[in-house]
Design an enzyme around this catalytic site. Structure first.
Site, PDB file in Angstrom:
ATOM      1  N   ARG A 288      46.085  38.564 -84.744  1.00 26.13           N
ATOM      2  CA  ARG A 288      44.889  37.727 -85.139  1.00 26.13           C
ATOM      3  C   ARG A 288      43.842  38.548 -86.177  1.00 26.13           C
ATOM      4  NH1 ARG A 288      43.570  34.868 -79.154  1.00 26.13           N
ATOM      5  NH2 ARG A 288      45.437  33.817 -79.349  1.00 26.13           N
TER       6      ARG A 288
ATOM      7  N   ASP B 127      29.666  27.781 -77.649  1.00 29.48           N
ATOM      8  CA  ASP B 127      30.843  28.359 -77.992  1.00 29.48           C
ATOM      9  C   ASP B 127      30.433  29.628 -78.720  1.00 29.48           C
ATOM     10  OD1 ASP B 127      34.142  27.908 -77.313  1.00 29.48           O
ATOM     11  OD2 ASP B 127      33.635  29.568 -78.687  1.00 29.48           O
TER      12      ASP B 127
HETATM   13  C1  LIG Z   1      40.658  28.561 -73.901  1.00 23.54           C
HETATM   14  S1  LIG Z   1      39.025  28.101 -74.491  1.00 23.54           S
HETATM   15  C2  LIG Z   1      38.504  26.853 -73.264  1.00 23.54           C
HETATM   16  C3  LIG Z   1      38.074  25.760 -73.902  1.00 23.54           C
HETATM   17  C4  LIG Z   1      37.781  24.526 -73.110  1.00 23.54           C
HETATM   18  N1  LIG Z   1      36.493  24.908 -72.026  1.00 23.54           N
HETATM   19  C5  LIG Z   1      38.640  24.078 -72.244  1.00 23.54           C
HETATM   20  O1  LIG Z   1      38.968  24.230 -70.928  1.00 23.54           O
HETATM   21  O2  LIG Z   1      39.693  23.495 -72.721  1.00 23.54           O
HETATM   22  C6  LIG Z   1      37.956  29.347 -74.313  1.00 23.54           C
HETATM   23  C7  LIG Z   1      36.690  29.340 -75.080  1.00 23.54           C
HETATM   24  O3  LIG Z   1      35.961  30.389 -74.916  1.00 23.54           O
HETATM   25  C8  LIG Z   1      35.153  30.831 -75.887  1.00 23.54           C
HETATM   26  N2  LIG Z   1      34.708  32.255 -75.421  1.00 23.54           N
HETATM   27  C9  LIG Z   1      35.450  33.312 -75.226  1.00 23.54           C
HETATM   28  N3  LIG Z   1      34.606  34.319 -75.012  1.00 23.54           N
HETATM   29  C10 LIG Z   1      33.160  33.787 -75.129  1.00 23.54           C
HETATM   30  C11 LIG Z   1      31.923  34.343 -74.776  1.00 23.54           C
HETATM   31  N4  LIG Z   1      31.725  35.622 -74.328  1.00 23.54           N
HETATM   32  N5  LIG Z   1      31.076  33.647 -74.872  1.00 23.54           N
HETATM   33  C12 LIG Z   1      31.240  32.262 -75.265  1.00 23.54           C
HETATM   34  N6  LIG Z   1      32.309  31.813 -75.165  1.00 23.54           N
HETATM   35  C13 LIG Z   1      33.248  32.587 -75.230  1.00 23.54           C
HETATM   36  C14 LIG Z   1      36.499  30.908 -76.884  1.00 23.54           C
HETATM   37  O4  LIG Z   1      35.710  31.155 -78.366  1.00 23.54           O
HETATM   38  C15 LIG Z   1      37.076  29.925 -76.646  1.00 23.54           C
HETATM   39  O5  LIG Z   1      36.762  28.752 -77.571  1.00 23.54           O
END
Ligand SMILES: C[S@@+](CC[C@H](N)C(=O)[O-])C[C@H]1O[C@@H](n2cnc3c(N)ncnc32)[C@H](O)[C@@H]1O
Length: 289
Positions: free
Chosen positions: A50, A161
């Protein structure tokens, strides 16, 4: 007998840029401190995969040089965080949560909002938007008239996000056919338009969602409580104390009688479990302040 296959070791993999365990650890430390995401040594190859495009974009010749750059350059550090997050999501992923919401809360909430009250929903860690769009489509079904009336009233869906690139996709609301496969056909014909290989969500839904950058570990500017929160498939990346702190904050931001939906492999920490009643698969009703 099956002949043994020699797998390449981590160190023997041919890489474009010099990358040593200390580089992985430095990046893992920054990511943990900022986002709470755990990147143990076993994730070194993922981290390299990445970060390498950023090293190339910055015209550097090693990950070590890139680390020196991001220690100074806050904008590039944000690009690194953006690159490192896992954004996997899908329309109607874990659809039982939307079904639960529509049955348990929506009759009351839609009545309230149409009667002049206020309704607030939050998709926390919404990735590229599939989750909040699914939530609205499930709530309105094929009833565009209901959507119009609700969206003219005091109804808001906040979708946040930490990753700016997925938020840009979410705001655009345009998805390829493969991504739209899991949208039920009746909802697809009601809420999506454009050529079948690439369709856009109806602006009425798109404009109803406030997509905002927000780090779940940082300050939350929102005042007022939510009637329901989806915070799904993000806590899996956090350690136990981070999960417990986040869940307590989510509980604080939820109305009593409101619902918290978390991902299928996530669970409530013991410290917060007493504030909720488990009412379905990873579906929690807030029962105590
Ligand atoms: C695997 S996706 C899940 C998306 C959706 N909630 C779902 O269940 O399909 C995880 C998301 O969490 C976000 N993320 C990770 N760490 C984070 C943080 N500290 N604060 C906010 N968002 C975060 C990532 O950018 C990513 O878009």
């Amino acid at each position: 007998m099956i002949p043994a296959i020699a797998l390449p070791s981590e160190s023997s993999l041919k890489r474009e840029f010099h990358f040593v365990p200390a580089d992985h650890q430095a990046i893992a430390r920054m990511v943990y401190d900022e986002l709470g995401i755990l990147l143990p040594d076993g994730k070194a190859q993922l981290v390299y995969g990445r970060v390498a495009p950023r090293v190339r974009a910055c015209r550097l010749d090693s990950v070590g040089a890139y680390i020196k750059l991001i220690e100074q350059d806050a904008d590039e550090r944000l690009r690194m965080f953006d690159a490192i997050t896992t954004n996997h999501t899908a329309f109607f992923r874990e659809a039982h949560h939307f079904e639960d919401f529509v049955e348990r809360l929506w009759p009351k909430l839609s009545q309230r909002v149409l009667g002049g009250g206020r309704v607030r929903l939050w998709s926390a860690a919404c990735s590229s938007g599939e989750e909040p769009y699914s939530w609205l489509m499930a709530s309105f079904g094929t009833d565009r008239g209901l959507a119009q009336r609700v969206l003219r009233a005091d109804f808001k869906l906040l979708a946040t996000d930490v990753s700016p690139s997925v938020l840009a996709t979410a705001r655009a609301g345009t998805y390829p056919a493969a991504t739209l496969r899991t949208v039920p056909p009746a909802l697809r014909s009601t809420w999506l338009s454009g050529p079948s290989e690439r369709q856009t969500v109806d602006p009425m839904l798109r404009d109803a969602i406030a997509f905002r950058p927000l780090n779940l570990l940082g300050n939350w500017p929102m005042r007022g409580r939510f009637d329901a929160i989806c915070c799904r498939n993000v806590m899996i990346y956090f350690d136990e104390p981070t999960k417990a702190r986040l869940q307590a904050r989510l509980a604080d931001h939820l109305e009593t009688g409101g619902m918290l939906y978390i991902g299928h492999s996530e669970r409530l920490a013991d410290e917060v479990a007493h504030r909720f009643e488990s009412v379905g698969r990873t579906a929690y009703l807030k029962v105590a302040a």
